[in-house]
Design an enzyme around this catalytic site. Sequence first.
Site, PDB file in Angstrom:
ATOM      1  N   GLY A  85       0.843  -0.986   0.200  1.00 24.87           N
ATOM      2  CA  GLY A  85      -0.083   0.141   0.151  1.00 24.87           C
ATOM      3  C   GLY A  85       0.497   1.325   0.114  1.00 24.87           C
ATOM      4  O   GLY A  85       1.443   1.017  -0.002  1.00 24.87           O
ATOM      5  N   CYS A  91       5.043  -5.987   1.435  1.00 22.36           N
ATOM      6  CA  CYS A  91       5.317  -4.427   2.127  1.00 22.36           C
ATOM      7  C   CYS A  91       4.400  -4.136   3.271  1.00 22.36           C
ATOM      8  O   CYS A  91       5.063  -4.806   4.403  1.00 22.36           O
ATOM      9  CB  CYS A  91       5.286  -4.089   0.671  1.00 22.36           C
ATOM     10  SG  CYS A  91       5.907  -2.457   0.497  1.00 22.36           S
ATOM     11  N   TYR A  92       3.777  -3.093   2.789  1.00 21.67           N
ATOM     12  CA  TYR A  92       3.022  -2.710   3.592  1.00 21.67           C
ATOM     13  C   TYR A  92       2.223  -4.199   4.358  1.00 21.67           C
ATOM     14  O   TYR A  92       2.326  -3.809   6.035  1.00 21.67           O
ATOM     15  CB  TYR A  92       1.419  -1.985   3.137  1.00 21.67           C
ATOM     16  CG  TYR A  92       0.732  -0.910   4.518  1.00 21.67           C
ATOM     17  CD1 TYR A  92       1.125  -0.187   4.943  1.00 21.67           C
ATOM     18  CD2 TYR A  92      -0.991  -1.580   3.988  1.00 21.67           C
ATOM     19  CE1 TYR A  92       0.212  -0.027   6.041  1.00 21.67           C
ATOM     20  CE2 TYR A  92      -1.190  -0.765   5.304  1.00 21.67           C
ATOM     21  CZ  TYR A  92      -1.306   0.301   5.901  1.00 21.67           C
ATOM     22  OH  TYR A  92      -2.351   0.461   6.938  1.00 21.67           O
ATOM     23  N   HIS A 145       8.321  -7.748  -3.701  1.00 16.93           N
ATOM     24  CA  HIS A 145       7.035  -8.176  -4.485  1.00 16.93           C
ATOM     25  C   HIS A 145       7.849  -9.018  -5.308  1.00 16.93           C
ATOM     26  O   HIS A 145       7.532  -8.509  -6.582  1.00 16.93           O
ATOM     27  CB  HIS A 145       6.367  -6.532  -5.349  1.00 16.93           C
ATOM     28  CG  HIS A 145       6.310  -4.941  -4.340  1.00 16.93           C
ATOM     29  ND1 HIS A 145       4.878  -5.462  -4.172  1.00 16.93           N
ATOM     30  CD2 HIS A 145       6.279  -4.489  -3.997  1.00 16.93           C
ATOM     31  CE1 HIS A 145       4.409  -4.380  -3.118  1.00 16.93           C
ATOM     32  NE2 HIS A 145       5.357  -3.336  -2.779  1.00 16.93           N
ATOM     33  N   GLU A 170       4.843 -10.022  -6.933  1.00 12.05           N
ATOM     34  CA  GLU A 170       3.565 -10.312  -8.148  1.00 12.05           C
ATOM     35  C   GLU A 170       4.153  -9.714  -9.498  1.00 12.05           C
ATOM     36  O   GLU A 170       4.112  -9.965 -10.192  1.00 12.05           O
ATOM     37  CB  GLU A 170       2.999  -9.951  -7.563  1.00 12.05           C
ATOM     38  CG  GLU A 170       2.667  -8.361  -7.561  1.00 12.05           C
ATOM     39  CD  GLU A 170       3.051  -8.129  -6.238  1.00 12.05           C
ATOM     40  OE1 GLU A 170       3.668  -8.572  -5.577  1.00 12.05           O
ATOM     41  OE2 GLU A 170       3.546  -6.761  -5.294  1.00 12.05           O
ATOM     42  N   SER A 193     -21.218  -4.990 -29.488  1.00  7.09           N
ATOM     43  CA  SER A 193     -20.518  -3.898 -30.006  1.00  7.09           C
ATOM     44  C   SER A 193     -19.623  -3.575 -30.650  1.00  7.09           C
ATOM     45  O   SER A 193     -18.821  -2.701 -31.711  1.00  7.09           O
ATOM     46  CB  SER A 193     -19.990  -3.110 -28.917  1.00  7.09           C
ATOM     47  OG  SER A 193     -18.867  -3.921 -28.245  1.00  7.09           O
ATOM     48  N   GLY A 194     -19.398  -5.183 -31.359  1.00  5.68           N
ATOM     49  CA  GLY A 194     -17.958  -5.459 -32.367  1.00  5.68           C
ATOM     50  C   GLY A 194     -16.717  -5.368 -31.119  1.00  5.68           C
ATOM     51  O   GLY A 194     -15.724  -5.874 -31.424  1.00  5.68           O
ATOM     52  N   GLY A 195     -17.045  -5.170 -30.046  1.00  2.00           N
ATOM     53  CA  GLY A 195     -16.216  -5.401 -28.892  1.00  2.00           C
ATOM     54  C   GLY A 195     -16.079  -6.854 -28.045  1.00  2.00           C
ATOM     55  O   GLY A 195     -16.549  -7.942 -28.452  1.00  2.00           O
ATOM     56  N   VAL A 196     -14.609  -7.231 -27.522  1.00  2.00           N
ATOM     57  CA  VAL A 196     -14.111  -8.020 -27.475  1.00  2.00           C
ATOM     58  C   VAL A 196     -15.189  -9.837 -26.390  1.00  2.00           C
ATOM     59  O   VAL A 196     -16.288  -9.997 -26.288  1.00  2.00           O
ATOM     60  CB  VAL A 196     -12.929  -9.227 -26.809  1.00  2.00           C
ATOM     61  CG1 VAL A 196     -12.494 -10.088 -26.336  1.00  2.00           C
ATOM     62  CG2 VAL A 196     -12.087  -8.348 -28.134  1.00  2.00           C
ATOM     63  N   ASP A 197     -15.332  -8.352 -24.723  1.00  2.00           N
ATOM     64  CA  ASP A 197     -16.432  -8.442 -24.046  1.00  2.00           C
ATOM     65  C   ASP A 197     -17.556  -8.701 -24.742  1.00  2.00           C
ATOM     66  O   ASP A 197     -18.337  -9.747 -23.722  1.00  2.00           O
ATOM     67  CB  ASP A 197     -15.945  -7.620 -23.194  1.00  2.00           C
ATOM     68  CG  ASP A 197     -14.619  -7.190 -22.410  1.00  2.00           C
ATOM     69  OD1 ASP A 197     -13.766  -7.612 -23.217  1.00  2.00           O
ATOM     70  OD2 ASP A 197     -14.379  -6.073 -21.795  1.00  2.00           O
ATOM     71  N   SER A 198     -18.184  -7.647 -24.843  1.00  2.00           N
ATOM     72  CA  SER A 198     -19.774  -8.203 -25.079  1.00  2.00           C
ATOM     73  C   SER A 198     -20.064  -9.370 -25.916  1.00  2.00           C
ATOM     74  O   SER A 198     -20.964 -10.313 -25.739  1.00  2.00           O
ATOM     75  CB  SER A 198     -20.626  -6.887 -25.788  1.00  2.00           C
ATOM     76  OG  SER A 198     -19.369  -6.354 -27.379  1.00  2.00           O
ATOM     77  N   LYS A 244      -9.713  -9.602 -18.089  1.00  2.00           N
ATOM     78  CA  LYS A 244      -9.413  -9.520 -19.902  1.00  2.00           C
ATOM     79  C   LYS A 244      -8.576 -10.664 -20.455  1.00  2.00           C
ATOM     80  O   LYS A 244      -9.353 -11.781 -21.429  1.00  2.00           O
ATOM     81  CB  LYS A 244      -8.146  -8.686 -20.053  1.00  2.00           C
ATOM     82  CG  LYS A 244      -8.886  -8.250 -21.453  1.00  2.00           C
ATOM     83  CD  LYS A 244     -10.019  -6.938 -21.734  1.00  2.00           C
ATOM     84  CE  LYS A 244     -10.224  -7.071 -23.143  1.00  2.00           C
ATOM     85  NZ  LYS A 244     -11.505  -6.422 -24.232  1.00  2.00           N
TER      86      LYS A 244
END
Length: 498
Positions: free
Chosen positions: A49, A72-73, A158, A160, A212-217, A354
């Site tokens: 943090g 860390c924090y 860290h 990650e 919409s043409g987007g990947v998610d929808s 994603k």
Amino acid sequence: MDEIVVIDYGSQYTQLLARRVRELGVFSKVVGPDYTFTGKESGIILSGGPESVYEKRYDLPQFGGIPVLGICYGMHLLAERFGGHVAKGAHGEYGLTKVKFFPSPLFEGIPSESVTWMSHGDVVEVLPPNFKMTAISETGITAAFESENDKIYAIQFHPEVVHTSYGREIIKNFVFGICKERPEWTMNNFIDSEISRIKSVVKDQKIISAISGGVDSTVATLLTYRAVGDNLIPVFVDHGLLRKMDINVPQTLATLGIKVKYVNASELFFEKLKGVSDPEEKRKIIGNTFIEVFEREAKASGATFLLQGTIYPDVIESAASSQRSAKIKSHHNVGGLPEKMNLKVLEPLRTLFKDEVREVGRLMGLPDAFISRHPFPGPGLGVRVIGEITREKVGILRDADDIFVNVLMRAGEYSKIWQAFAVLLPVRSVGVKGDARSYEYVLALRAVDSVDGMTASWHQIPFEILRMASSEITSKIPQIGRVVYDITDKPPSTIEWE
Ligand code: XMP
């Protein structure tokens, strides 16, 4: 016992922690500091943090024997909670730091010395009683401590971030060795369980979705279609501001057996946009007209659910975004519609990152070229034709954008870029074509590297590729007389020009 929770104390890497755990095949989610345990937790990670325990000291929950990893924090909170002492600032460590590791279940199988990534001012000066130091940095600072009996582990660096050489192994040791998890979180399992969940929630009611043409929808639509078949009514509203590649979306879905209702509303959009050149006003008109058209379709369909392509970063950020003050641009979406129309919301992707959404799409048969397409704003080419929008200008931009994107694809550059597109400027410039003077539009090319669109840096496209794009555009599109490349980062600019 089936998830690792990451308690978020404001580190910029919190999401990354959850992703790293999921990459190992174990479900992980981000929760706030006042989270109440559900009994499903097999491990707890305390994120880093920005604050010092001297500025803000969160109350840690009762862990009840569940293994804990403080970073860390999070390490400093553990040290203070169990009776150790954290010394304030002065000799912190930043960046790559060599660390010596001692035997610990957390460091099983990694070399006794390696490089880690640190970013801290405060240091653990006195260990809590009955805890032992399990790693020390080259400057003599405690880099890890633990109580194996209490299953409490703390690290200063860290794991990650990729700069920590054995970070992945350390997270793996925590998840499998200490929390005794099994790698059962796979996208195939997700697809199966989400399909049954959708079936049981929706039963025989109808669902409407806006493609919409987007990947998610698109992925949300595919998944829901698998669950409810023709009770899902996907609607594709063509506002006339689409790229060339978007126009094929209904066909792509048709090859996967999904019938999309195509609504050509471009006349209405162009009519409403006539004479408007203010960017915010354009966005509002496009957003509101979209809702108007979609609302009509939704009413006619008899749907009781609205499908939305919300993904996990949107969920995590919606809490944070309410605190973000300045509105830079009003983003177009169908928010507000569900309440207005009394629709229930279905969000099958709300737990996925994603890359997981892409994997689900791939597993359900979406072509790779579709899955790897760049993000595209809801108002489409409407925010890329600067100034007043006309059908003619959109046509010019659509062709130019298509050439640019195809040049990037052919050169193998497209996949290295987060977002690339062309912008048509309301400026004409003098040129010479053949022996005659020309006076044509200026086109700007933009390509940026980014992680989430919040900040971005301009992408260094090799000059040869830029040259190919510029000459193909000016030779094929007579209305464009000059091509320029945008070399501005965000901030100070934004990614889109409007
Ligand atoms: P900016 O221009 O704000 O863009 O730096 C950041 C990211 O958001 C996309 N964008 C939009 N997406 N509706 C959307 O759905 C919008 O109105 C909108 N405006 C910008 C932009 O393409 C970039 O990926």
